[in-house]
Scaffold this active site. Structure first.
Site, short mmCIF file in Angstrom:
data_model
loop_
_atom_site.label_atom_id
_atom_site.label_comp_id
_atom_site.label_asym_id
_atom_site.label_seq_id
_atom_site.Cartn_x
_atom_site.Cartn_y
_atom_site.Cartn_z
CG LEU A 130 -24.52 -32.27 -58.72
CD1 LEU A 130 -24.11 -31.33 -59.86
CD2 LEU A 130 -24.66 -33.70 -59.23
N PRO A 131 -21.65 -33.48 -55.43
CG PRO A 131 -19.92 -34.88 -56.15
CD PRO A 131 -21.32 -34.47 -56.46
CB THR B 269 -22.89 -28.03 -49.47
OG1 THR B 269 -24.07 -28.42 -48.79
CG2 THR B 269 -22.16 -26.98 -48.65
CE LYS C 77 -24.69 -27.36 -45.48
NZ LYS C 77 -25.28 -28.60 -45.22
CE LYS D 147 -18.94 -29.79 -50.39
NZ LYS D 147 -20.05 -30.45 -51.05
P1 NAD Z 1 -22.73 -38.42 -52.63
O1 NAD Z 1 -21.30 -38.43 -53.02
O2 NAD Z 1 -23.31 -39.59 -51.91
O3 NAD Z 1 -23.65 -38.17 -53.93
C1 NAD Z 1 -23.33 -37.32 -54.99
C2 NAD Z 1 -23.69 -38.03 -56.28
O4 NAD Z 1 -23.57 -37.13 -57.38
C3 NAD Z 1 -22.78 -39.22 -56.59
O5 NAD Z 1 -23.57 -40.39 -56.70
C4 NAD Z 1 -22.11 -38.84 -57.92
O6 NAD Z 1 -21.90 -39.93 -58.79
C5 NAD Z 1 -23.14 -37.88 -58.50
N1 NAD Z 1 -22.66 -36.97 -59.53
C6 NAD Z 1 -21.52 -36.24 -59.56
N2 NAD Z 1 -21.47 -35.49 -60.70
C7 NAD Z 1 -22.62 -35.76 -61.38
C8 NAD Z 1 -23.17 -35.31 -62.61
N3 NAD Z 1 -22.52 -34.43 -63.37
N4 NAD Z 1 -24.35 -35.80 -63.01
C9 NAD Z 1 -25.02 -36.70 -62.26
N5 NAD Z 1 -24.55 -37.18 -61.07
C10 NAD Z 1 -23.37 -36.71 -60.64
O7 NAD Z 1 -22.93 -37.09 -51.77
P2 NAD Z 1 -24.15 -36.74 -50.78
O8 NAD Z 1 -23.81 -37.18 -49.40
O9 NAD Z 1 -25.42 -37.18 -51.41
O10 NAD Z 1 -24.05 -35.16 -50.76
C11 NAD Z 1 -24.51 -34.37 -51.84
C12 NAD Z 1 -24.40 -32.91 -51.48
O11 NAD Z 1 -25.18 -32.65 -50.31
C13 NAD Z 1 -22.97 -32.45 -51.15
O12 NAD Z 1 -22.78 -31.18 -51.70
C14 NAD Z 1 -22.95 -32.42 -49.63
O13 NAD Z 1 -22.02 -31.50 -49.12
C15 NAD Z 1 -24.39 -32.03 -49.32
N6 NAD Z 1 -24.88 -32.47 -48.01
C16 NAD Z 1 -24.67 -33.74 -47.60
C17 NAD Z 1 -25.16 -34.14 -46.36
C18 NAD Z 1 -24.96 -35.56 -45.86
O14 NAD Z 1 -25.22 -35.82 -44.68
N7 NAD Z 1 -24.54 -36.49 -46.70
C19 NAD Z 1 -25.87 -33.23 -45.55
C20 NAD Z 1 -26.11 -31.94 -46.03
C21 NAD Z 1 -25.61 -31.57 -47.27
#
Ligand code: NAD
Length: 298
Positions: free
Chosen positions: A64-65, A97, A172, A247
């Site tokens: 999740l975000p 994260t 992390k 973030k």
């Molecule tokens: P993203 O915004 O693409 O995806 C998050 C998804 O979660 C969204 O589609 C949103 O609709 C969904 N969501 C939110 N609340 C929800 C709920 N209650 N139930 C179901 N779905 C829900 O974000 P991302 O890039 O996939 O990142 C996700 C996590 O991973 C974050 O915490 C980010 O910091 C971490 N992260 C991302 C990366 C990267 O390169 N993108 C790398 C390492 C870590």
């Protein structure tokens, strides 16, 4: 295994699909109908309520975000804990994260309901999620990790158990604070050399064999045209977004404050990314070179 997966965004979708490809029955849910459709189109199952996603689940995974989203999903009214999680034999795995204190709060409440839970944020980005080469940085009890290990190993290649609940989140953000500082340092050094007429490719090769060597130089050169296949060679599109780095730096600063730890470079990195994000928040974090490559004011 029956797996419930919440959050099918940039990271969650490829992670969940790797579990599907390995033959597991994965039921996914995302608040965005489009994200959920993408998952179903590629072979996953969708469900439109939390209890339906949890039906028969042996493991629950979330990606999740934010901490707010994670707390709402696990602890909120009608949330995962209220609906029985993955049962007493299953495991809850939050890969988002989020702030360590949020992870601790969720894990403690999960434990009080009799559920094993680990925090397992990742390193490796979208490319690592797609190729199942993520590094999982795990906090929580060994028992929870052992239940989660099989699923994690299908989505990543490294698993580090760094301590109790919330420790995965602390480790992390230590890593990402270091990443931000060596990326900024690398961009500064390359920009300084280029301003003196040096070829950034030759300068990079020299530094890779010298004491300035680091991951940003080796794998993710921020100077356009030096390294094939990295965001710098495609106008900084794709990769790990500046907003996501910001973030993580905000989380690092929160953690530093709580522990009364001095992080002078982390603090400066956060300021630089904050100002950079105003114009370039959607670009990869190596685009910090664009903000550095402005003539120094007298
Ligand atoms: P993203 O915004 O693409 O995806 C998050 C998804 O979660 C969204 O589609 C949103 O609709 C969904 N969501 C939110 N609340 C929800 C709920 N209650 N139930 C179901 N779905 C829900 O974000 P991302 O890039 O996939 O990142 C996700 C996590 O991973 C974050 O915490 C980010 O910091 C971490 N992260 C991302 C990366 C990267 O390169 N993108 C790398 C390492 C870590």
């Amino acid at each position: 295994m029956n797996i419930a997966f919440f959050g099918l965004g940039n990271m969650g979708l490829p992670m969940a699909l790797n579990l599907v490809k390995a033959g597991h029955r994965v039921v996914g849910r995302d608040l965005s109908p489009k994200a959920q459709e993408n998952f179903v189109r590629e072979g996953g199952f969708g469900a439109d309520s939390i209890p339906k996603v949890l039906e028969g689940a042996e493991a629950v995974i979330s990606m999740l975000p934010s901490g707010e989203a994670a707390k709402e999903l696990y602890l909120g009214e009608g949330g995962i804990l209220e609906h029985g999680g993955a049962g007493p034999d299953g495991v809850l795995i939050d890969c988002s994260t989020i702030a360590a204190m949020d992870a601790v709060e969720i894990a403690e409440k999960a434990l009080s309901h009799g559920f094993d839970m680990i925090d397992a944020p990742v390193s490796g980005g979208v490319a690592g999620a797609k190729s199942a080469t993520l590094t999982f940085i795990v906090g929580g009890e060994a028992k929870g990790l052992e239940k989660a290990r099989k699923a994690l190993s299908l989505m990543g290649k490294n698993i580090f158990h760094v301590g109790g609940a919330g420790a995965g989140q602390v480790a992390k953000i230590c890593n990402n604070m270091l990443l931000a500082t060596h990326m900024i340092g690398t961009a500064e050094a390359l920009n300084l050399g280029a301003k003196h007429g040096l070829d950034p490719l030759i300068l990079s090769e020299m530094m890779k064999q010298s004491s300035g060597d680091n991951w940003s130089l080796q794998q993710y050169n921020p100077y356009p045209g030096v390294m094939a296949g990295v965001p710098a060679t495609r106008d900084y599109e794709g990769g790990f977004g500046t907003n996501l780095m910001l973030k993580d730096l905000n989380l690092a600063m929160e953690a530093a404050k709580r522990a009364k730890a001095r992080t002078p470079l982390g603090k400066r990195a956060k300021e630089l990314y904050e100002s950079h994000a105003q114009d370039f928040g959607g670009l990869d974090f190596s685009s910090i070179l664009k903000s550095i490559d402005k003539d120094e004011k007298k």
